[in-house]
Design a protein around this motif. Structure first.
Motif, short mmCIF file in Angstrom:
data_model
loop_
_atom_site.label_atom_id
_atom_site.label_comp_id
_atom_site.label_asym_id
_atom_site.label_seq_id
_atom_site.Cartn_x
_atom_site.Cartn_y
_atom_site.Cartn_z
N GLU A 1 0.85 -1.19 0.00
CA GLU A 1 0.00 0.00 0.00
C GLU A 1 0.89 1.24 0.00
O GLU A 1 1.95 1.24 0.62
CB GLU A 1 -0.90 0.03 1.24
CG GLU A 1 -1.83 -1.16 1.37
CD GLU A 1 -2.99 -1.13 0.39
OE1 GLU A 1 -3.33 -0.03 -0.09
OE2 GLU A 1 -3.55 -2.20 0.13
N THR B 1 4.06 -2.83 3.54
CA THR B 1 3.33 -4.08 3.46
C THR B 1 2.28 -4.12 4.57
O THR B 1 2.61 -3.86 5.73
CB THR B 1 4.28 -5.29 3.58
OG1 THR B 1 5.24 -5.22 2.53
CG2 THR B 1 3.53 -6.60 3.49
N VAL B 2 1.04 -4.41 4.20
CA VAL B 2 -0.04 -4.54 5.16
C VAL B 2 -0.81 -5.82 4.87
O VAL B 2 -0.78 -6.33 3.75
CB VAL B 2 -1.00 -3.33 5.12
CG1 VAL B 2 -0.28 -2.04 5.47
CG2 VAL B 2 -1.68 -3.21 3.78
N ASN B 3 -1.49 -6.33 5.86
CA ASN B 3 -2.40 -7.44 5.66
C ASN B 3 -3.78 -6.86 5.38
O ASN B 3 -4.26 -6.03 6.14
CB ASN B 3 -2.45 -8.36 6.88
CG ASN B 3 -1.17 -9.14 7.03
OD1 ASN B 3 -0.61 -9.61 6.04
ND2 ASN B 3 -0.69 -9.28 8.25
N ALA B 4 -4.38 -7.26 4.28
CA ALA B 4 -5.68 -6.72 3.89
C ALA B 4 -6.64 -7.85 3.55
O ALA B 4 -6.23 -8.90 3.04
CB ALA B 4 -5.51 -5.80 2.68
#
Length: 97
Positions: A70, A78-81
């Motif tokens: 993102e 980096t993200v968890n989506a």
């Protein structure tokens, strides 16, 4: 199963044509975006969640969580989506339309 572009188009074309008859969205546009967004049907998101277009959220309460890049505050993180998880490619196409 790993798809070639031709195999993927052969699988998705009838679904996109059916959707076009309902929505008026050109099948060629749906197919082109699905090719791009799903890596010819080979992305992990498509393989695990039938999500052809990378749509986030949930679908009828179903989602799958993936790490994604993102753009935040001028850089990528980096993200968890949560991404919508569909029962079929037809459902993914209909939701996209």
């Amino acid at each position: 199963m790993a798809y070639t572009r031709q195999q993927f188009i052969g699988e998705i074309a009838p679904l996109a044509q059916q959707d076009m008859a309902k929505t008026g969205i050109l099948a060629s546009v749906t197919i082109a975006q699905a090719v791009l967004e799903s890596g010819d049907g080979n992305s992990t998101l498509t393989q695990r969640a039938n999500n052809l277009f990378g749509i986030k959220g949930s679908y009828n309460g179903q989602s799958a969580t993936f790490a994604t890049q993102e753009y935040v505050n001028g850089g990528y993180v980096t993200v968890n989506a949560a991404f919508r998880s569909y029962p079929s490619w037809s459902a993914s196409i209909a939701d996209h339309s």
